[in-house]
Design a protein around this motif. Sequence first.
Motif, PDB file in Angstrom:
ATOM      1  N   PRO A 168       0.822  -1.213   0.000  1.00 16.98           N
ATOM      2  CA  PRO A 168       0.000   0.000   0.000  1.00 16.98           C
ATOM      3  C   PRO A 168       0.856   1.264   0.000  1.00 16.98           C
ATOM      4  O   PRO A 168       2.061   1.221   0.266  1.00 16.98           O
ATOM      5  CB  PRO A 168      -0.795  -0.122   1.305  1.00 16.98           C
ATOM      6  CG  PRO A 168       0.083  -0.947   2.195  1.00 16.98           C
ATOM      7  CD  PRO A 168       0.768  -1.919   1.297  1.00 16.98           C
TER       8      PRO A 168
ATOM      9  N   GLY B  59      -5.847  -1.945   4.455  1.00 14.12           N
ATOM     10  CA  GLY B  59      -6.143  -2.819   3.325  1.00 14.12           C
ATOM     11  C   GLY B  59      -5.146  -3.927   3.098  1.00 14.12           C
ATOM     12  O   GLY B  59      -5.323  -4.755   2.204  1.00 14.12           O
ATOM     13  N   CYS B  60      -4.090  -3.976   3.890  1.00  9.76           N
ATOM     14  CA  CYS B  60      -3.057  -4.997   3.771  1.00  9.76           C
ATOM     15  C   CYS B  60      -2.903  -5.619   5.155  1.00  9.76           C
ATOM     16  O   CYS B  60      -2.399  -4.968   6.075  1.00  9.76           O
ATOM     17  CB  CYS B  60      -1.755  -4.349   3.302  1.00  9.76           C
ATOM     18  SG  CYS B  60      -0.470  -5.501   2.820  1.00  9.76           S
TER      19      CYS B  60
ATOM     20  N   TRP C  95     -10.342  -3.688   6.873  1.00  6.93           N
ATOM     21  CA  TRP C  95     -10.560  -2.775   5.736  1.00  6.93           C
ATOM     22  C   TRP C  95     -11.481  -1.632   6.158  1.00  6.93           C
ATOM     23  O   TRP C  95     -11.214  -0.471   5.841  1.00  6.93           O
ATOM     24  CB  TRP C  95     -11.155  -3.574   4.582  1.00  6.93           C
ATOM     25  CG  TRP C  95     -11.145  -2.924   3.236  1.00  6.93           C
ATOM     26  CD1 TRP C  95     -10.197  -3.045   2.272  1.00  6.93           C
ATOM     27  CD2 TRP C  95     -12.171  -2.071   2.680  1.00  6.93           C
ATOM     28  NE1 TRP C  95     -10.551  -2.330   1.157  1.00  6.93           N
ATOM     29  CE2 TRP C  95     -11.750  -1.722   1.381  1.00  6.93           C
ATOM     30  CE3 TRP C  95     -13.376  -1.581   3.155  1.00  6.93           C
ATOM     31  CZ2 TRP C  95     -12.516  -0.902   0.556  1.00  6.93           C
ATOM     32  CZ3 TRP C  95     -14.137  -0.760   2.337  1.00  6.93           C
ATOM     33  CH2 TRP C  95     -13.719  -0.426   1.057  1.00  6.93           C
TER      34      TRP C  95
ATOM     35  N   TYR D  31     -10.412  -9.723   7.484  1.00  7.23           N
ATOM     36  CA  TYR D  31      -9.970  -8.755   6.469  1.00  7.23           C
ATOM     37  C   TYR D  31     -10.979  -7.621   6.320  1.00  7.23           C
ATOM     38  O   TYR D  31     -10.604  -6.443   6.284  1.00  7.23           O
ATOM     39  CB  TYR D  31      -9.746  -9.425   5.111  1.00  7.23           C
ATOM     40  CG  TYR D  31      -9.240  -8.393   4.128  1.00  7.23           C
ATOM     41  CD1 TYR D  31      -7.895  -8.074   4.080  1.00  7.23           C
ATOM     42  CD2 TYR D  31     -10.123  -7.674   3.324  1.00  7.23           C
ATOM     43  CE1 TYR D  31      -7.432  -7.067   3.242  1.00  7.23           C
ATOM     44  CE2 TYR D  31      -9.672  -6.676   2.488  1.00  7.23           C
ATOM     45  CZ  TYR D  31      -8.320  -6.369   2.456  1.00  7.23           C
ATOM     46  OH  TYR D  31      -7.874  -5.352   1.643  1.00  7.23           O
TER      47      TYR D  31
ATOM     48  N   ASP E 125      -4.788  -9.313   0.948  1.00  7.11           N
ATOM     49  CA  ASP E 125      -5.448  -8.109   0.465  1.00  7.11           C
ATOM     50  C   ASP E 125      -6.885  -8.470   0.098  1.00  7.11           C
ATOM     51  O   ASP E 125      -7.372  -9.556   0.439  1.00  7.11           O
ATOM     52  CB  ASP E 125      -4.675  -7.455  -0.692  1.00  7.11           C
ATOM     53  CG  ASP E 125      -4.686  -8.283  -1.977  1.00  7.11           C
ATOM     54  OD1 ASP E 125      -5.378  -9.315  -2.048  1.00  7.11           O
ATOM     55  OD2 ASP E 125      -3.994  -7.878  -2.932  1.00  7.11           O
TER      56      ASP E 125
ATOM     57  N   ASP F  98      -6.117  -2.997  -4.260  1.00 10.45           N
ATOM     58  CA  ASP F  98      -6.545  -4.076  -3.371  1.00 10.45           C
ATOM     59  C   ASP F  98      -5.854  -4.116  -2.015  1.00 10.45           C
ATOM     60  O   ASP F  98      -6.369  -4.729  -1.091  1.00 10.45           O
ATOM     61  CB  ASP F  98      -6.364  -5.424  -4.062  1.00 10.45           C
ATOM     62  CG  ASP F  98      -7.622  -5.865  -4.785  1.00 10.45           C
ATOM     63  OD1 ASP F  98      -8.575  -5.073  -4.860  1.00 10.45           O
ATOM     64  OD2 ASP F  98      -7.654  -7.012  -5.277  1.00 10.45           O
ATOM     65  N   SER F  99      -4.673  -3.532  -1.868  1.00 12.37           N
ATOM     66  CA  SER F  99      -4.031  -3.547  -0.559  1.00 12.37           C
ATOM     67  C   SER F  99      -4.173  -2.216   0.168  1.00 12.37           C
ATOM     68  O   SER F  99      -3.499  -1.985   1.179  1.00 12.37           O
ATOM     69  CB  SER F  99      -2.548  -3.938  -0.678  1.00 12.37           C
ATOM     70  OG  SER F  99      -1.821  -2.994  -1.409  1.00 12.37           O
ATOM     71  N   SER F 100      -5.037  -1.348  -0.317  1.00 11.46           N
ATOM     72  CA  SER F 100      -5.331  -0.077   0.352  1.00 11.46           C
ATOM     73  C   SER F 100      -6.835   0.030   0.594  1.00 11.46           C
ATOM     74  O   SER F 100      -7.628  -0.209  -0.313  1.00 11.46           O
ATOM     75  CB  SER F 100      -4.879   1.115  -0.506  1.00 11.46           C
ATOM     76  OG  SER F 100      -3.482   1.199  -0.582  1.00 11.46           O
TER      77      SER F 100
END
Length: 531
Positions: free
Chosen positions: A98, A437-438, A432, A428, A447, A121-123
């Motif tokens: 991220p 996000g990670c 989130w 997750y 993610d 996807d990781s944020s």
Amino acid sequence: MAASQSVIDPTAGIVAHAIDSYRDILSAEALAFVAGLHRRFDARRVALLADREARQRRFDTGECPDFREDTRAIRESEWTVAPLPEALLDRRVEITGPVERKMIINALNAGAKVFMADFEDSSAPTWTNQVEGQRHLRDAVNGTIEYTNEAGKHYRVGPDPAVLVVRPRGWHLPERHLTVDGEATSGALVDFGLFVFHNAAALHARDRGPYFYLPKLQSMEEAALWNDVMDHAEAVLGLPEGSMKATVLIETLPAAFQMHEILHALRSRAAGLNCGRWDYIFSYLKTFRAHPDRLLPERGQVVMTVPFLKAYSELLIQTCHRRGALAMGGMAAQIPIKGDDEANDAAMAKVRADKLREVTAGHDGTWVAHPALVPVARAIFDAHMPTPNQRHVTRDDVSVSREDLIRPAVGTVTRTGFDNNVEVCLRYTAAWLDGLGCVPIHHLMEDAATAEIARAQLWQWLHHGPVEFSDHAPVSFALFDHALAKYRQRLRESTLPGAARADDAAALIAALTHADTLHDFLTLPAYDRLP
């Protein structure tokens, strides 16, 4: 109007949140540039999203994806993408993460060839995360990024950082904190627009692009939209045509049937394709959400050696190398396991085996999620790929049919696998919703794609019964509700990321899982619950 909003110019129709806190990034000029992208391209984006919906309705009534007859000439004719820049010829190990300040510094210093800075996807796309991420990347490009933690440890970028590649959000994701003419903007255009406005000139002056990873595409038309956005941005910002380069993640099942076409649509700027395998598995599940004959076994059994994933990977290599592009492998999500040498050795052995499979198949590079995995993956690629890439490996032996790409994997559903899907999806989603996000879960850096696989599998197993566990007991909503309540309570009582949002996450997952139709994306209804 809320106090957190500011009108940049009442006659321009641009409204952004928290402008006074981010005036260096959300300047009037930068927002005018983004507004120009919105007005020029957003109607086309919306029409392409409608095409996605129409395509999915056909799949829901029994159709299966296939190679397009109207683009056969593109697949069968001879052409190549434009020559690759020197900075992108050797991408044997790429690290992703991220757009968080310390993460950016550590990733740039990790010894990887490329760092993919991720707005997707990781944020978790809080406005704070997205705009501060732009600030962090601007400082990284300018060479001024530094960070000192609470203990006084200082971080700064070393003399040989990785090449920066940025992943904006997918076409489907909105940005409600920035409106133009009363409309929410596209997260993709906001991420891209702010980044190139502030950094394109500096990166181009150093022969560094700008370079991008493009996520979640489903068709050549969606790739062509990105190409036109970049053409326009280059013209407005005074960059030579083709300066911006793009690597496309093949992470949807429809896109796997259009790899040649996607490269062709971006042929003046295409750098390669990437096996975005976790999202690809999710897309397989979503595409066949109404096909009970195409259920997949539990997540841990759907590995890259199963036939439909092996076919996808090898077709991607063959396609890229025929067209002069790079074929990037997938993510190793493992993270070091401290205090348990035996478990850590087993995890690293899995990474080595996966990377050996990729490099011997002909991939030109691979992804890792943690700096400690960079030397592990690099050692495998160095040993088996002495050249900067493997575009000379043409894989003429590969012949992939439609059925090869859609044949479901064979396996089982265990109680452990079922519970793991519930737990991972809940943990997750809660993290989130709390802005992260990670998320490290069970020694894997997860993610959004993992949560999406878990959610989609749960929905399919419950709605396309009778599905049985390996001990022949039936999968049921009662078991799902019980597991969700159990893990919600455990999360609430823990100090894990997302503990404060456990109830919100559980309610959302319950609603999506009990719904009659599998929702396209978890992150769309979850976005409305972000602060």
